[in-house]
Each structure stands twice: as structure tokens, then as C-alpha cells.
Scaffold this motif. Structure first.
Motif, mmCIF file in Angstrom:
data_model
loop_
_atom_site.group_PDB
_atom_site.id
_atom_site.type_symbol
_atom_site.label_atom_id
_atom_site.label_comp_id
_atom_site.label_asym_id
_atom_site.label_seq_id
_atom_site.Cartn_x
_atom_site.Cartn_y
_atom_site.Cartn_z
ATOM 1 N N ARG A 1 -17.132 24.546 -46.276
ATOM 2 C CA ARG A 1 -17.256 24.199 -47.697
ATOM 3 C C ARG A 1 -18.004 22.887 -47.907
ATOM 4 N NH1 ARG A 1 -11.521 26.045 -50.533
ATOM 5 N NH2 ARG A 1 -11.428 28.129 -49.578
ATOM 6 N N GLY A 2 -18.550 22.352 -46.828
ATOM 7 C CA GLY A 2 -19.336 21.131 -46.942
ATOM 8 C C GLY A 2 -18.514 19.889 -47.205
ATOM 9 N N ILE A 3 -17.248 19.889 -46.764
ATOM 10 C CA ILE A 3 -16.363 18.740 -46.963
ATOM 11 C C ILE A 3 -16.274 17.967 -45.653
ATOM 12 C CG2 ILE A 3 -14.044 17.970 -47.590
ATOM 13 C CD1 ILE A 3 -13.699 20.642 -49.079
ATOM 14 N N PRO A 4 -16.834 16.771 -45.572
ATOM 15 C CA PRO A 4 -16.764 16.001 -44.324
ATOM 16 C C PRO A 4 -15.353 15.483 -44.071
ATOM 17 C CG PRO A 4 -17.784 14.694 -46.054
ATOM 18 C CD PRO A 4 -17.589 16.073 -46.627
ATOM 19 N N VAL A 5 -15.004 15.392 -42.787
ATOM 20 C CA VAL A 5 -13.679 14.924 -42.372
ATOM 21 C C VAL A 5 -13.855 13.738 -41.429
ATOM 22 C CG1 VAL A 5 -11.528 15.521 -41.190
ATOM 23 C CG2 VAL A 5 -12.705 17.246 -42.583
ATOM 24 N N GLY A 6 -13.159 12.655 -41.724
ATOM 25 C CA GLY A 6 -13.098 11.495 -40.840
ATOM 26 C C GLY A 6 -11.650 11.170 -40.551
ATOM 27 N N ASP A 14 -17.577 17.512 -33.668
ATOM 28 C CA ASP A 14 -18.315 18.168 -34.745
ATOM 29 C C ASP A 14 -17.468 18.262 -36.009
ATOM 30 O OD1 ASP A 14 -20.508 18.504 -33.138
ATOM 31 O OD2 ASP A 14 -19.987 20.548 -32.533
ATOM 32 N N GLY A 15 -16.150 18.377 -35.833
ATOM 33 C CA GLY A 15 -15.276 18.539 -36.991
ATOM 34 C C GLY A 15 -14.786 17.239 -37.582
ATOM 35 N N VAL A 16 -14.527 16.242 -36.735
ATOM 36 C CA VAL A 16 -14.063 14.928 -37.187
ATOM 37 C C VAL A 16 -15.167 13.933 -36.854
ATOM 38 C CG1 VAL A 16 -12.275 13.167 -37.001
ATOM 39 C CG2 VAL A 16 -11.659 15.580 -36.792
ATOM 40 N N LEU A 17 -15.843 13.452 -37.883
ATOM 41 C CA LEU A 17 -17.097 12.732 -37.693
ATOM 42 C C LEU A 17 -16.919 11.323 -37.153
ATOM 43 C CD1 LEU A 17 -18.850 13.873 -40.993
ATOM 44 C CD2 LEU A 17 -19.021 14.882 -38.703
#
Length: 333
Positions: free
Chosen positions: A99-104, A114-117
Motif C-alpha cells: 500500500r506504499g506505507i513505509p515502515v521504520g 526491505d520491510g523496515v527501512l
């Protein structure tokens, strides 16, 4: 350890985007460090005019997945994990990416994926080495040490393993098998279980509390079991109750503290870069991938010798980071 006055964080930040909605997935509303990291995200986000919403993971993977899914479905622009382990959240993190939601993240001690920037956190391996070395010195090189660990948090085994390694280097010291627990054990028999282990092996004289919320469950149980004069506990994070134990000479004698609010501010600074399409800030001089995006997160070892230098309820890094971040973001305090 001396006050942390040096600034190892960013020297420039892109202009922050506006009209941003951000979610914080808190590992557990009962763990003070997680909550204060969310406090930092909230304070920083609100200073930018962002909308910040918290979702409580309740200390277990099921609750954390539910919180993550709720955050995604709420339509936020970005998500920050406050000490919430991403491994059990892989499906939800993939959904966020779709959904184009970045996760940090903050407070984990992990390398970016790739999933947690990014992850903004101090050097937890250093913490373990500091605490283990303190135990060796305090014991005069004769410690009999009981480690504990909560593997739900990536930081906890990093600290525990380094602590064990430091005590193992002491020829006359003994390291017992590590006691494992989970967050939901806190307040549900954890303190008595550790006290029973100490009573079963009377030669143990040092124990780690893993982190302060757990240690705060152990200290009263140890006292009630008549162990106050025999056992010394060390822990980390920096909760007020635990600093009080140190001041009062009540079983706990050392704590490596982090400024959890700093971690929240640092995570927001990195997320500004992500949302602006700019590179993440890389901490200078770092070779460990786990620390690459740490923003120079500070920490400090506190004992009876310096705990009274903490004049607020929690330790606040002495480098003036709030004003520094606001200046970088073009925000007037």
C-alpha cells in the motif's frame, strides 16, 4: 560514565512534508521504554503539525499484528515500530509495502531490511559489555552470575550475550544458564520465578533484570525472599523506579539508560527523509549495520556514583537534542 553532551546526529534534514499522518505501533503499553519511544514520536510529529496515532501491541505477536493491521487500515502515511519486533509482523509489513506505507523502527537494535527501512537505537552490544564488565569489577572477579533474556526484543539477546561474554572472560567468575521469559510474565510470577532460581542456587550473587520493567518485578520478589543482602541486580533502559532502587541501595546497583524520547525524535527525522524521497542519514564512523541509521543514539551507565546527576524523572541526554532537531526541521520551539 560522564554526561553525554556530544552530538552525533544529523547536520541537515530535508524540509519536512506537511499534512502527514503517522502511526506508532507500541510493543506493549505496559513497558515504559516502548511507551516513551512513542512519546518521542508523538512530540516530534506534533511539533511538525503531523497527526500521530498510537496502536498498542499488548506485548504479544497476536496483539502486535492486530495493531499493525489496524494502523495500515487507518490509512496512515507511515508507520514507526516502537521496540516492536518486525519478525512476527512479516505479513503485515508486506501489506504495508503493497500500500506504499513505509515502515521504520526505534529501539530494536536491528539492521535495515526491505520491510523496515531504518532502526534508531543505541549500541546494545556495548550495553551488555558495560554491564558485564561492571559485574566483574564490582565482584572483585568472583561473580556467580544469572543472566535473563526476553527474546521478543532483538535488543535483549544482544545485551544478554554480550554480558555473558564479558563475565565469561573473568577466570574466577561463573555464569549460570540464562533464564528466559516474555513480557506477559511480568507481574505474572516472573519475580518469584527468578527468586526461586536464586534460592535453589545459593552461590549466585549477581543477576540481570534484562530490562527495567522486568527488573522492577524481580526486585520486590527478591526482597520478600530475603535476598536483599546477597544478590546484586543490573538492568537497562532507565525507568524511574529502577533508578530509585539504585539510589536506595535496594538490590539493583547499575542501569544502562537510553533516552527513549530521543529515539522517537530520531525515527521521525529519518521518516522525514523517507517521505521526502531523500537518503537516510547514516551515522558517521559506524561499521555495524545495526547502527548505520542510529542517529548517534546516546546511552549512559548509571550507578550509585552518578545516578543523582539525573535530576528529571528519566535520564535526558545532555546534548540538547530537542532544540537541535527542531532547528533542523525549521520549527520554532
Amino acid at each position: 560514565m560522564a554526561p553525554v553532551t556530544a552530538w552525533a546526529g544529523p547536520t541537515e534534514t530535508p524540509t519536512p512534508p506537511t499534512d502527514i499522518s503517522i502511526a506508532v505501533v507500541v510493543c506493549s503499553g505496559s513497558v515504559s521504554g516502548c511507551v516513551r519511544q512513542a512519546d518521542g514520536v508523538t512530540q516530534a510529529g506534533e511539533a511538525l503539525g503531523w497527526t500521530v496515532t498510537r496502536f498498542d501491541g499488548k506485548g504479544d505477536p497476536v496483539g502486535q499484528n492486530q495493531a499493525m493491521t489496524q494502523a495500515i487500515n487507518s490509512g496512515v502515511d507511515a508507520i514507526i515500530l516502537a521496540a516492536t519486533d518486525p519478525v512476527p509482523l512479516s505479513g503485515a509489513i508486506e501489506l504495508a509495502a503493497s500500500r506504499g506505507i513505509p515502515v521504520g523502527a526505534a529501539g530494536l537494535g536491528i539492521a535495515a531490511t526491505d520491510g523496515v527501512l531504518f532502526d534508531v537505537a543505541p549500541d546494545y552490544t556495548l550495553w551488555g559489555d558495560q554491564l558485564g564488565s561492571w559485574i566483574v569489577t564490582d565482584s572483585g572477579g568472583t561473580a556467580n552470575f544469572l543472566p535473563t533474556v526476553d527474546r521478543e526484543f532483538p535488543s535483549s539477546p544482544a545485551i544478554a550475550d554480550a554480558m555473558v561474554a564479558a563475565v565469561d572472560r573473568c577466570d574466577e567468575c561463573v555464569v549460570q544458564d540464562t533464564q528466559q521469559f516474555v513480557v506477559t510474565d511480568i507481574g505474572n510470577g516472573l519475580g518469584q520465578r527468578i527468586s526461586s532460581a536464586l534460592q535453589a542456587e545459593p552461590s549466585i550473587d549477581y543477576v540481570s533484570g534484562a530490562f527495567d520493567s522486568a527488573a522492577a518485578d524481580m526486585v520486590p520478589a527478591m526482597g520478600n525472599s530475603g535476598l536483599s543482602d546477597r544478590v546484586t541486580l543490573v538492568s537497562c533502559v532507565g525507568a524511574p523506579q529502577n533508578l530509585g532502587f539504585i539510589r536506595d541501595g535496594n538490590i539493583q546497583a547499575a542501569d544502562v539508560v537510553q533516552d527513549d524520547v530521543f529515539l522517537g525524535y530520531g525515527a521521525v527525522d529519518q521518516m522525514i527523509r523517507v517521505l521526502s524521497g531523500q537518503p537516510l542519514w547514516e551515522t558517521s564512523g559506524v561499521t555495524d549495520d545495526r547502527l548505520r541509521y542510529s542517529q548517534g543514539a546516546p546511552s549512559r551507565l548509571l550507578t550509585i556514583d552518578n545516578v543523582d546527576e539525573v535530576t528529571d524523572q528519566y535520564w535526558v541526554a545532555e546534548n540538547g537534542y530537542v532544540d537541535r532537531y527542531l532547528e533542523l526541521w525549521g520549527v520554532t520551539p
